[in-house]
Enzyme design. Structure first.
Site, short mmCIF file in Angstrom:
data_model
loop_
_atom_site.label_atom_id
_atom_site.label_comp_id
_atom_site.label_asym_id
_atom_site.label_seq_id
_atom_site.Cartn_x
_atom_site.Cartn_y
_atom_site.Cartn_z
N ASP A 73 53.24 -8.90 24.90
CA ASP A 73 53.91 -8.79 26.12
C ASP A 73 55.25 -9.43 26.02
O ASP A 73 56.41 -9.10 26.89
CB ASP A 73 53.30 -9.47 27.37
CG ASP A 73 52.12 -8.71 27.43
OD1 ASP A 73 51.84 -7.51 26.99
OD2 ASP A 73 51.16 -9.23 28.49
N GLY A 87 49.20 -16.39 25.58
CA GLY A 87 50.38 -16.08 26.62
C GLY A 87 50.67 -17.04 27.57
O GLY A 87 50.22 -18.20 27.50
O1 F6P Z 1 48.32 -9.49 27.50
C1 F6P Z 1 48.51 -8.32 26.41
C2 F6P Z 1 47.81 -6.93 26.91
O2 F6P Z 1 47.62 -6.13 25.80
C3 F6P Z 1 48.41 -6.52 27.97
O3 F6P Z 1 49.73 -5.98 27.49
C4 F6P Z 1 47.65 -5.66 28.61
O4 F6P Z 1 47.79 -5.45 30.21
C5 F6P Z 1 46.44 -6.44 28.81
O5 F6P Z 1 46.60 -7.44 27.67
C6 F6P Z 1 45.20 -5.60 28.59
O6 F6P Z 1 43.90 -6.66 28.52
P1 F6P Z 1 42.50 -6.15 28.02
O7 F6P Z 1 42.80 -5.60 26.45
O8 F6P Z 1 41.72 -7.30 28.32
O9 F6P Z 1 42.22 -5.04 29.02
#
Ligand code: F6P
Length: 289
Positions: free
Chosen positions: A120, A95
């Site tokens: 996202d 990202g």
């Molecule tokens: O960036 C992808 C994502 O899934 C977001 O939509 C979400 O806020 C974040 O990663 C969650 O991250 P983690 O799995 O590290 O808690």
């Protein structure tokens, strides 16, 4: 050419398809284990050792992913830089944060190619990042599999979808399920109450899609139920099913197109670029901003 690939940040469905397609064309392919972390620590291996064709159409990343906030520190970055310089090309799939890392490596002499891989869908100038279609599909699936039970009780439901600070998933899911209301920003409780009531008095159920990171949806439901004076607002978090769901056909097709463009760039020796999808989902190559 000696090519290195890594997947960074939240994994996204379609990453495995992308990797497989690149591997078909680049046999001298290596990977850094778990993104920038592996690049920093020198955990770099031949891709053939990890490749598993059965995972091609599955979510996740066969080369693993991680978040590496330490990458910003000069000492850590320099370790990664040294390892990256062993390769003719470094492909970085991730990202916004990963794009910054790719750009920084390029500015320090590494031939990087950045590819948007995040559910996202919030990469600048890019209409489609790998993972988005599946994340939306999973959101829609959860809503469709929850609402019948909500309707049976004349309740209302708040669905929380992932997306970090981006409302792309939230808005697209809401559109596809024909939701009654979207909470993509600070909630207006009076308006929310009216949406729920309007449905309730007709023995119907309101479906409300909420972007994550605004306010915990249980708190939101509690506040609404207090305002309504009854316990009819329920909650459902879609969560990581959005990342772990089976990639859609569109996902697989877009991942393949991204991989083809990357291979084209490698063959034409075009580096220091971001591969993006334009408004018509056509894959284009642009220089780092
Ligand atoms: O960036 C992808 C994502 O899934 C977001 O939509 C979400 O806020 C974040 O990663 C969650 O991250 P983690 O799995 O590290 O808690």
């Amino acid at each position: 050419m000696k090519v290195l690939v890594l997947t960074s940040g939240g994994d996204a469905p379609g990453m495995n398809k992308f990797l497989t397609e690149v591997y078909k064309k680049c046999k001298d392919l290596y990977f850094a284990y778990a993104g920038f972390t592996g690049l920093v620590n020198g955990e770099i291996y031949p891709f053939k050792d990890v490749f598993d064709a059965r995972l091609t159409n599955c979510a996740g990343s066969m080369i693993k992913s991680s978040r590496c906030p330490e990458f910003k520190q000069a000492r850590v970055f320099n370790k990664a830089l040294k390892n990256a310089k062993d390769f003719d090309v470094v492909i970085i799939l991730g990202g916004n944060g990963s794009e910054k890392g790719a750009k920084r490596l390029y500015e320090n002499g590494v031939n990087t190619i950045f590819v948007p891989g995040t559910i996202d869908n919030d990469v600048d100038d890019c209409s489609y990042s790998i993972g988005f279609s599946t994340a939306v599909k999973e959101g829609v699936y959860t809503v469709e599999n929850t609402m019948p039970s909500i309707v049976a009780f004349n309740n209302a439901c708040l669905f929380e979808v992932m997306g970090r600070e981006s409302a792309e998933i939230c808005k697209t899911v809401a559109k596809q399920v024909d939701a009654d209301y979207i909470v993509a920003d600070k909630p207006d409780y009076e308006e929310l109450k009216n949406v729920v009531l309007k449905r309730y008095i007709k023995n119907e159920s309101a479906c409300i899609i909420v972007r994550e990171n605004i306010c915990p949806i249980d708190e939101m439901a509690k506040k609404l139920n207090e305002l309504l004076g009854m316990d009819i607002v329920k909650t459902q978090i879609v969560g990581r099913t959005q990342r772990g769901g089976a990639p859609t056909a569109e996902e697989l097709s877009m991942a393949k197109k991204y991989a083809q463009e990357v291979c084209h760039c490698i063959n034409s020796k075009v580096f220091g670029v971001r591969i993006l999808a334009d408004k018509e989902y056509k894959i284009v190559t642009k220089e780092f901003k």
